[in-house]
Enzyme design. Structure first.
Site, mmCIF file in Angstrom:
data_model
loop_
_atom_site.group_PDB
_atom_site.id
_atom_site.type_symbol
_atom_site.label_atom_id
_atom_site.label_comp_id
_atom_site.label_asym_id
_atom_site.label_seq_id
_atom_site.Cartn_x
_atom_site.Cartn_y
_atom_site.Cartn_z
ATOM 1 N N GLY A 18 -19.436 19.229 -10.935
ATOM 2 C CA GLY A 18 -18.363 18.227 -10.813
ATOM 3 C C GLY A 18 -17.043 18.847 -11.226
ATOM 4 O O GLY A 18 -16.159 18.182 -11.779
ATOM 5 N N THR A 20 -14.577 19.720 -9.619
ATOM 6 C CA THR A 20 -13.364 19.252 -8.946
ATOM 7 C C THR A 20 -13.057 17.801 -9.307
ATOM 8 O O THR A 20 -12.133 17.202 -8.770
ATOM 9 C CB THR A 20 -13.547 19.323 -7.411
ATOM 10 O OG1 THR A 20 -14.690 18.518 -7.069
ATOM 11 C CG2 THR A 20 -13.774 20.747 -6.938
ATOM 12 N N GLY A 21 -13.844 17.228 -10.211
ATOM 13 C CA GLY A 21 -13.720 15.790 -10.480
ATOM 14 C C GLY A 21 -12.667 15.457 -11.529
ATOM 15 O O GLY A 21 -12.059 16.326 -12.166
ATOM 16 N N ARG A 51 -19.275 20.979 -4.521
ATOM 17 C CA ARG A 51 -19.756 21.129 -3.150
ATOM 18 C C ARG A 51 -18.678 21.672 -2.228
ATOM 19 O O ARG A 51 -18.948 22.154 -1.148
ATOM 20 C CB ARG A 51 -20.272 19.781 -2.633
ATOM 21 C CG ARG A 51 -21.542 19.333 -3.352
ATOM 22 C CD ARG A 51 -21.860 17.904 -3.034
ATOM 23 N NE ARG A 51 -20.725 17.042 -3.347
ATOM 24 C CZ ARG A 51 -20.606 15.775 -2.990
ATOM 25 N NH1 ARG A 51 -21.573 15.212 -2.309
ATOM 26 N NH2 ARG A 51 -19.551 15.067 -3.318
ATOM 27 N N GLU A 207 -7.291 -1.399 -22.618
ATOM 28 C CA GLU A 207 -6.496 -0.332 -21.995
ATOM 29 C C GLU A 207 -5.495 -0.935 -21.012
ATOM 30 O O GLU A 207 -5.801 -1.919 -20.339
ATOM 31 C CB GLU A 207 -7.406 0.606 -21.204
ATOM 32 C CG GLU A 207 -8.458 1.300 -22.033
ATOM 33 C CD GLU A 207 -9.299 2.246 -21.181
ATOM 34 O OE1 GLU A 207 -8.970 3.432 -21.121
ATOM 35 O OE2 GLU A 207 -10.269 1.780 -20.564
ATOM 36 N N HIS A 231 -19.878 3.567 -25.483
ATOM 37 C CA HIS A 231 -18.890 3.893 -26.522
ATOM 38 C C HIS A 231 -18.820 2.855 -27.654
ATOM 39 O O HIS A 231 -18.871 3.197 -28.830
ATOM 40 C CB HIS A 231 -17.501 4.009 -25.902
ATOM 41 C CG HIS A 231 -17.418 4.996 -24.780
ATOM 42 N ND1 HIS A 231 -18.032 6.216 -24.805
ATOM 43 C CD2 HIS A 231 -16.768 4.947 -23.587
ATOM 44 C CE1 HIS A 231 -17.765 6.880 -23.694
ATOM 45 N NE2 HIS A 231 -17.005 6.130 -22.929
HETATM 46 N N1 NDP Z 1 -13.177 10.240 -15.541
HETATM 47 C C1 NDP Z 1 -13.205 9.796 -16.798
HETATM 48 O O1 NDP Z 1 -12.189 9.368 -17.386
HETATM 49 C C2 NDP Z 1 -14.490 9.809 -17.541
HETATM 50 C C3 NDP Z 1 -15.685 10.038 -16.893
HETATM 51 N N2 NDP Z 1 -16.854 10.065 -17.590
HETATM 52 C C4 NDP Z 1 -18.115 10.297 -16.894
HETATM 53 O O2 NDP Z 1 -18.086 11.557 -16.242
HETATM 54 C C5 NDP Z 1 -18.852 11.508 -15.047
HETATM 55 C C6 NDP Z 1 -17.982 11.987 -13.888
HETATM 56 O O3 NDP Z 1 -16.870 11.119 -13.784
HETATM 57 P P1 NDP Z 1 -15.617 11.464 -12.847
HETATM 58 O O4 NDP Z 1 -15.191 12.869 -13.012
HETATM 59 O O5 NDP Z 1 -14.641 10.367 -13.108
HETATM 60 O O6 NDP Z 1 -16.245 11.263 -11.410
HETATM 61 P P2 NDP Z 1 -15.737 11.748 -9.989
HETATM 62 O O7 NDP Z 1 -15.920 10.593 -9.066
HETATM 63 O O8 NDP Z 1 -14.390 12.364 -10.063
HETATM 64 O O9 NDP Z 1 -16.866 12.815 -9.592
HETATM 65 C C7 NDP Z 1 -17.027 14.066 -10.191
HETATM 66 C C8 NDP Z 1 -17.590 15.049 -9.194
HETATM 67 O O10 NDP Z 1 -18.935 14.766 -8.878
HETATM 68 C C9 NDP Z 1 -19.261 15.425 -7.646
HETATM 69 N N3 NDP Z 1 -20.083 14.522 -6.839
HETATM 70 C C10 NDP Z 1 -19.780 13.263 -6.467
HETATM 71 N N4 NDP Z 1 -20.768 12.757 -5.710
HETATM 72 C C11 NDP Z 1 -21.710 13.732 -5.586
HETATM 73 C C12 NDP Z 1 -22.957 13.797 -4.926
HETATM 74 N N5 NDP Z 1 -23.439 12.775 -4.228
HETATM 75 N N6 NDP Z 1 -23.658 14.923 -5.022
HETATM 76 C C13 NDP Z 1 -23.192 15.967 -5.725
HETATM 77 N N7 NDP Z 1 -22.005 15.960 -6.368
HETATM 78 C C14 NDP Z 1 -21.278 14.847 -6.306
HETATM 79 C C15 NDP Z 1 -17.939 15.676 -6.957
HETATM 80 O O11 NDP Z 1 -17.727 17.070 -6.900
HETATM 81 P P3 NDP Z 1 -17.831 17.886 -5.531
HETATM 82 O O12 NDP Z 1 -17.480 16.917 -4.441
HETATM 83 O O13 NDP Z 1 -16.868 18.993 -5.706
HETATM 84 O O14 NDP Z 1 -19.229 18.341 -5.481
HETATM 85 C C16 NDP Z 1 -16.897 15.043 -7.868
HETATM 86 O O15 NDP Z 1 -15.732 15.798 -7.951
HETATM 87 C C17 NDP Z 1 -19.330 10.054 -14.917
HETATM 88 O O16 NDP Z 1 -20.638 9.978 -15.414
HETATM 89 C C18 NDP Z 1 -18.396 9.266 -15.815
HETATM 90 O O17 NDP Z 1 -19.004 8.129 -16.372
HETATM 91 C C19 NDP Z 1 -16.878 9.913 -18.949
HETATM 92 C C20 NDP Z 1 -15.715 9.689 -19.652
HETATM 93 C C21 NDP Z 1 -14.426 9.577 -19.006
HETATM 94 O O1 LIG Z 2 -15.501 6.853 -20.788
HETATM 95 C C1 LIG Z 2 -14.483 6.249 -20.543
HETATM 96 O O2 LIG Z 2 -13.511 6.242 -21.456
HETATM 97 C C2 LIG Z 2 -12.159 5.973 -21.078
HETATM 98 C C3 LIG Z 2 -11.422 5.649 -22.376
HETATM 99 O O3 LIG Z 2 -11.490 6.733 -23.263
HETATM 100 P P1 LIG Z 2 -10.190 7.578 -23.626
HETATM 101 O O4 LIG Z 2 -10.668 8.576 -24.605
HETATM 102 O O5 LIG Z 2 -9.709 8.190 -22.314
HETATM 103 O O6 LIG Z 2 -9.201 6.599 -24.175
HETATM 104 C C4 LIG Z 2 -12.077 4.837 -20.094
HETATM 105 O O7 LIG Z 2 -10.760 4.726 -19.611
HETATM 106 C C5 LIG Z 2 -13.001 5.106 -18.925
HETATM 107 O O8 LIG Z 2 -13.010 3.973 -18.048
HETATM 108 C C6 LIG Z 2 -14.408 5.347 -19.400
HETATM 109 O O9 LIG Z 2 -15.198 5.802 -18.294
#
Ligand code: NDP
Ligand SMILES: O=C1O[C@H](COP(=O)(O)O)[C@@H](O)[C@H](O)[C@H]1O
Length: 463
Positions: A18, A20-21, A51, A207, A231
């Protein structure tokens, strides 16, 4: 948790799926940059996996950009050497190829949606894992108690518990660590840390951020499963736990696990103990937001809440009868991210005092970390006139980001601030009845304009 541990000197290859996420870009990489600045001797290599087709140079640019605020020689070195591998974490051949290149102890960080993490773990069954391989799944861990149990079984078939780091970055929030210190290292606080003295506890994380383009993950999950299930319940457990003899991994996580096992819905009734709501159009966090249901990627049929509130009871000698109210939501103003403990009134106040005597309140605030204690003190020229003041302690900005604490633990093989398997299951045991009641529409979904403090007719929190 930046102390030295036995594994400090061990070479770790941190493999981020992930790459690129959103999580990787906004939180993980900046935290890694900060950690390397603070601990330049950490022996860590970084591999980004996604990917998409990306060259190493394109990936290195992304890493450098994320490190921009926390530059150091160690961070520069890592950014110059990191590589990107195209691959799908749910495909065994890709996992085998990527792991085959890893040096030292590989850490597989799943910064991907939870359903992808599960499939990736299934795919790992066909891969020989190098000794010491550590698995770091993000929250939410499963989607209910049963799926969390199954995911635990799957992970434990791959590696032992001490090589699983279930990430909950709130356990690395500096203000929570401040609270631990305040409670456990001060004679004035620990003796009054119970229902004998404390009347109510509120843990809220309001938030101003809206959906921020995260419909793909958030819609259908909602505030209860995104924030409260993980959390906020972890925060509750640290507030409510019995004081552990040590802050070692075993003692602390035993105390957290025991606290969670004693948490129940207030009156055991998910309908009266919980509330939910969703934002409508308005301005929040400096942005103009549409109705939640009109946000890109949202399916109104999912009936997703953006604000969740619930009251729990911690059925122990220490806390029985004290309401613990947890609440978190999006598009709320003003932001309020805090743990608030309100004390009971004194049994007796001398009648000569003038003015209103308020409850003592102990408050911990997230973000720009702070603590305050509300006290009644003497006011003006009348000898027995009272006023209320807040004794404020400003802890400033955290010395370490929450995700830097997380990464420090993962890289050093110290899971003290990770969620243990039993705790992950227990959190679902606590909220599953609420999720079921909401799915069955037994609790109405209220509305609030983005930029407001929530539905106008909800009762005020005991703050
Ligand atoms: N974003 C946030 O603020 C926070 C997120 N989290 C947790 O982190 C995790 C990721 O969140 P986030 O980064 O927001 O998610 P994204 O939607 O940005 O996804 C992250 C990456 O997952 C990969 N991905 C998505 N679908 C698939 C698939 N079907 N198969 C394989 N790879 C896939 C993609 O990478 P690619 O396409 O390059 O393969 C994508 O860039 C979650 O579990 C979320 O709960 C926790 C705390 C905070
Ligand atoms: O895990 C998550 O946390 C953020 C809030 O945490 P912070 O440290 O960024 O303040 C929340 O915005 C997000 O929805 C949730 O997935």
């Amino acid at each position: 948790m930046t102390g030295t541990s036995n594994s400090d000197s061990q070479l770790t290859t941190l493999i981020i799926f992930g790459a690129t996420g959103d999580l990787t870009k906004r939180l993980l990489l900046p935290a890694l940059g900060q950690l390397l600045g603070l601990e330049p001797d950490l022996d860590v290599r970084l591999v980004g996996v996604g990917r998409h087709d990306l060259t190493d140079d394109q990936w290195r640019d992304k890493v450098r950009e994320a490190f921009a605020d926390e530059q150091s020689d160690a961070a520069d070195r890592l950014a110059n050497e990191t590589v990107y591998r195209q691959g799908d974490p749910t495909v065994s051949d890709d996992l085998r190829r990527i792991l085959g290149e890893a040096q030292g102890r590989p850490v597989l960080y799943f910064a991907v949606p939870p359903s992808v993490t599960r499939k990736a773990c299934e795919a790992l069954r066909d891969v020989d894992l190098p000794p010491g391989t550590t698995l770091a799944p993000e929250k939410p861990f499963g989607s209910d108690e049963e799926s969390a149990r199954e995911l635990n079984k799957l992970l434990l078939d791959l590696v032992p518990e001490n090589q699983i780091y279930r990430v909950d970055h709130f356990l690395g929030q500096s203000v929570l660590l401040d609270l631990l210190g305040v409670r456990l290292a001060n004679r004035v606080f620990e003796p009054v840390w119970s229902g004998t003295h404390i009347e109510s506890v509120v843990i809220r994380y309001d938030e101003s951020l809206g959906l921020e383009g995260r419909a793909g993950y958030y819609d259908g999950v909602g505030a209860m499963q995104d924030m409260m299930q993980s959390h906020l319940l972890q925060l509750l457990a640290v507030v409510a736990m019995e004081p552990p003899a040590t802050l070692g991994e075993r003692d602390l996580r035993d105390a957290i696990g025991a606290a969670l096992r004693s948490v129940h819905l207030w009156d055991d009734d998910p309908v009266t103990a919980s509330r939910r709501a969703r934002y409508t159009a308005g301005e929040a966090g400096g942005k103009s937001l549409p109705d939640y249901v009109d946000e890109d990627g949202v399916d109104p049929a999912n009936n997703t809440e953006t604000l969740a509130e619930a009251t729990f009871e911690v059925r122990t000698m220490r806390w029985q009868g004290v309401p613990f109210t947890l609440r978190s939501g999006k598009a709320l103003e003003p932001e309020a991210k805090e743990i608030v403990m309100t004390f009971r009134p004194l049994r007796h106040i001398p009648e000569q005092f003038e003015g209103e005597v308020e409850r003592n309140v102990l408050r911990f605030t997230f973000g720009h970390d702070a603590m305050s204690v509300k006290l009644n003190v003497h006011r003006g020229s009348h000898p027995f006139s009272l006023k209320t003041v807040d004794l404020d302690a400003d802890f400033g900005n955290a010395s370490m980001r929450a995700y830097a604490e997380v990464l420090s633990g993962i890289i050093k093989g110290d899971s003290t601030l990770a969620v243990r398997g039993d705790a992950a299951e227990e959190c679902w045991r606590i909220v599953d009845p609420i999720v079921d009641a909401w799915r069955a529409d037994k609790v109405p979904i209220d509305e609030y304009p983005a930029g407001s403090s929530g539905p106008a007719d909800w009762p005020e929190l005991p703050l």
